[in-house]
Design a protein around this motif. Structure first.
Motif, PDB file in Angstrom:
ATOM      1  N   SER A  49       0.720  -1.157  -0.172  1.00  6.30           N
ATOM      2  CA  SER A  49      -0.009   0.154  -0.074  1.00  6.30           C
ATOM      3  C   SER A  49       1.038   1.218   0.310  1.00  6.30           C
ATOM      4  CB  SER A  49      -0.968  -0.235   1.297  1.00  6.30           C
ATOM      5  OG  SER A  49      -1.750  -0.489   0.926  1.00  6.30           O
ATOM      6  N   TYR A  50       1.888   0.990   0.789  1.00  2.00           N
ATOM      7  CA  TYR A  50       2.713   2.359   1.021  1.00  2.00           C
ATOM      8  C   TYR A  50       3.556   2.323  -0.364  1.00  2.00           C
ATOM      9  CZ  TYR A  50       5.980   5.528   2.759  1.00  2.00           C
ATOM     10  OH  TYR A  50       6.452   6.915   3.140  1.00  2.00           O
ATOM     11  N   ILE A  51       4.159   1.885  -1.062  1.00  2.89           N
ATOM     12  CA  ILE A  51       4.396   1.494  -2.382  1.00  2.89           C
ATOM     13  C   ILE A  51       3.861   2.248  -3.286  1.00  2.89           C
ATOM     14  CG2 ILE A  51       5.698   0.078  -4.411  1.00  2.89           C
ATOM     15  CD1 ILE A  51       6.386  -1.722  -1.081  1.00  2.89           C
ATOM     16  N   GLU A  52       2.492   1.832  -3.495  1.00  4.31           N
ATOM     17  CA  GLU A  52       1.321   2.402  -4.592  1.00  4.31           C
ATOM     18  C   GLU A  52       0.779   3.441  -4.307  1.00  4.31           C
ATOM     19  OE1 GLU A  52      -2.648   1.849  -5.338  1.00  4.31           O
ATOM     20  OE2 GLU A  52      -2.246   0.211  -3.995  1.00  4.31           O
ATOM     21  N   LEU A  53       0.873   4.146  -3.056  1.00  7.86           N
ATOM     22  CA  LEU A  53       0.814   5.357  -2.595  1.00  7.86           C
ATOM     23  C   LEU A  53       2.231   6.577  -2.742  1.00  7.86           C
ATOM     24  CD1 LEU A  53      -0.765   7.684  -1.246  1.00  7.86           C
ATOM     25  CD2 LEU A  53       0.828   6.948   0.790  1.00  7.86           C
ATOM     26  N   LEU A  54       3.601   5.888  -2.712  1.00  7.77           N
ATOM     27  CA  LEU A  54       4.895   6.465  -3.280  1.00  7.77           C
ATOM     28  C   LEU A  54       4.256   6.458  -4.798  1.00  7.77           C
ATOM     29  CD1 LEU A  54       7.778   5.018  -1.016  1.00  7.77           C
ATOM     30  CD2 LEU A  54       6.393   7.238  -1.088  1.00  7.77           C
ATOM     31  N   GLN A  55       4.023   5.758  -5.810  1.00  7.30           N
ATOM     32  CA  GLN A  55       3.945   5.607  -7.330  1.00  7.30           C
ATOM     33  C   GLN A  55       2.882   6.477  -7.410  1.00  7.30           C
ATOM     34  OE1 GLN A  55       3.684   1.381  -8.149  1.00  7.30           O
ATOM     35  NE2 GLN A  55       5.978   1.361  -7.832  1.00  7.30           N
ATOM     36  N   SER A  61      11.277   6.922  -7.413  1.00  4.85           N
ATOM     37  CA  SER A  61      12.493   6.522  -6.602  1.00  4.85           C
ATOM     38  C   SER A  61      12.689   5.727  -4.718  1.00  4.85           C
ATOM     39  CB  SER A  61      14.318   7.551  -6.110  1.00  4.85           C
ATOM     40  OG  SER A  61      14.029   8.699  -7.655  1.00  4.85           O
ATOM     41  N   ASP A  62      12.105   6.291  -4.340  1.00  2.00           N
ATOM     42  CA  ASP A  62      12.348   6.445  -3.055  1.00  2.00           C
ATOM     43  C   ASP A  62      10.925   4.887  -3.191  1.00  2.00           C
ATOM     44  OD1 ASP A  62      12.764   9.533  -1.974  1.00  2.00           O
ATOM     45  OD2 ASP A  62      10.974  10.116  -2.014  1.00  2.00           O
ATOM     46  N   ALA A  63      10.384   4.911  -4.042  1.00  2.00           N
ATOM     47  CA  ALA A  63       9.646   3.516  -3.740  1.00  2.00           C
ATOM     48  C   ALA A  63      10.719   2.385  -4.125  1.00  2.00           C
ATOM     49  CB  ALA A  63       8.258   3.694  -5.503  1.00  2.00           C
ATOM     50  N   THR A  64      11.354   2.358  -5.118  1.00  2.39           N
ATOM     51  CA  THR A  64      12.860   1.590  -5.437  1.00  2.39           C
ATOM     52  C   THR A  64      13.562   1.433  -4.912  1.00  2.39           C
ATOM     53  OG1 THR A  64      12.211   2.156  -7.849  1.00  2.39           O
ATOM     54  CG2 THR A  64      14.184   0.863  -7.144  1.00  2.39           C
ATOM     55  N   ASP A  65      13.613   2.902  -3.797  1.00  2.00           N
ATOM     56  CA  ASP A  65      14.566   2.088  -2.797  1.00  2.00           C
ATOM     57  C   ASP A  65      14.270   1.477  -1.534  1.00  2.00           C
ATOM     58  OD1 ASP A  65      17.021   3.781  -3.504  1.00  2.00           O
ATOM     59  OD2 ASP A  65      16.976   5.455  -2.737  1.00  2.00           O
ATOM     60  N   LEU A  66      12.725   1.836  -1.171  1.00  2.00           N
ATOM     61  CA  LEU A  66      11.772   1.242  -0.488  1.00  2.00           C
ATOM     62  C   LEU A  66      11.347  -1.261  -0.757  1.00  2.00           C
ATOM     63  CD1 LEU A  66      10.022   0.815   2.821  1.00  2.00           C
ATOM     64  CD2 LEU A  66       8.581   0.759   0.689  1.00  2.00           C
ATOM     65  N   ILE A  67      11.816  -0.963  -1.886  1.00  2.00           N
ATOM     66  CA  ILE A  67      11.476  -2.334  -2.910  1.00  2.00           C
ATOM     67  C   ILE A  67      12.907  -3.034  -2.525  1.00  2.00           C
ATOM     68  CG2 ILE A  67      11.139  -3.306  -4.903  1.00  2.00           C
ATOM     69  CD1 ILE A  67       8.783  -1.414  -5.177  1.00  2.00           C
TER      70      ILE A  67
END
Length: 147
Positions: A76-82, A88-94
């Protein structure tokens, strides 16, 4: 630390119920709630243990906190970042996530959409152009730039 675990779990559940997945993921990252598959554990019965796709057991640091729930927060948080174009933040988290399911998201697919910087129309194909003498060859421009 035994008093900390129930408090952390109740805090995570409370924030998740309020829809605050950013705080949930931030706490999970700081406290390293997701244990790597190779981590030695002493109480695997009380923790949220699951088998990963590779067959290695995957679990959380907090007893009774299911890994599926933590994955849901991350997704959910990755989707929110996207949605906020923070790719870039989503990719770093992943990339830095200890869960192989989340970590594998970067390997699934990557789509790059290109658009004209002048009119913002999508570019439909590969086009070459020359900038010699600051003039563009109109026959080679993408369809979005042709008027």
């Amino acid at each position: 630390s035994f008093l900390l675990f129930p408090t952390l779990k109740s805090l995570l559940i409370q924030r998740a119920d309020a829809g605050d997945v950013q705080t949930c993921v931030a706490i999970c990252e700081v406290m390293e709630v997701i244990l790597s598959p190779a981590s030695p554990t002493s109480k695997t019965n009380q923790r949220g243990t699951q088998k990963s796709a590779t067959g290695a057991s995957q679990e959380t640091l907090l007893p009774g906190l299911e890994l599926d729930l933590v994955r849901e927060w991350y997704l959910s948080y990755i989707e929110l970042l996207q949605q906020m174009c923070l790719f870039s933040d989503a990719t770093d988290l992943i990339r830095n996530c200890r869960d192989p399911v989340i970590n594998a998201l970067n390997q699934q697919s990557t789509t790059i959409h290109e658009a004209c910087s002048l009119c913002k129309k999508p570019i439909q194909g590969v086009a070459a152009y020359s900038t010699e003498g600051s003039t563009l060859n109109e026959t080679l421009l993408p369809t979005a730039q042709r008027v």
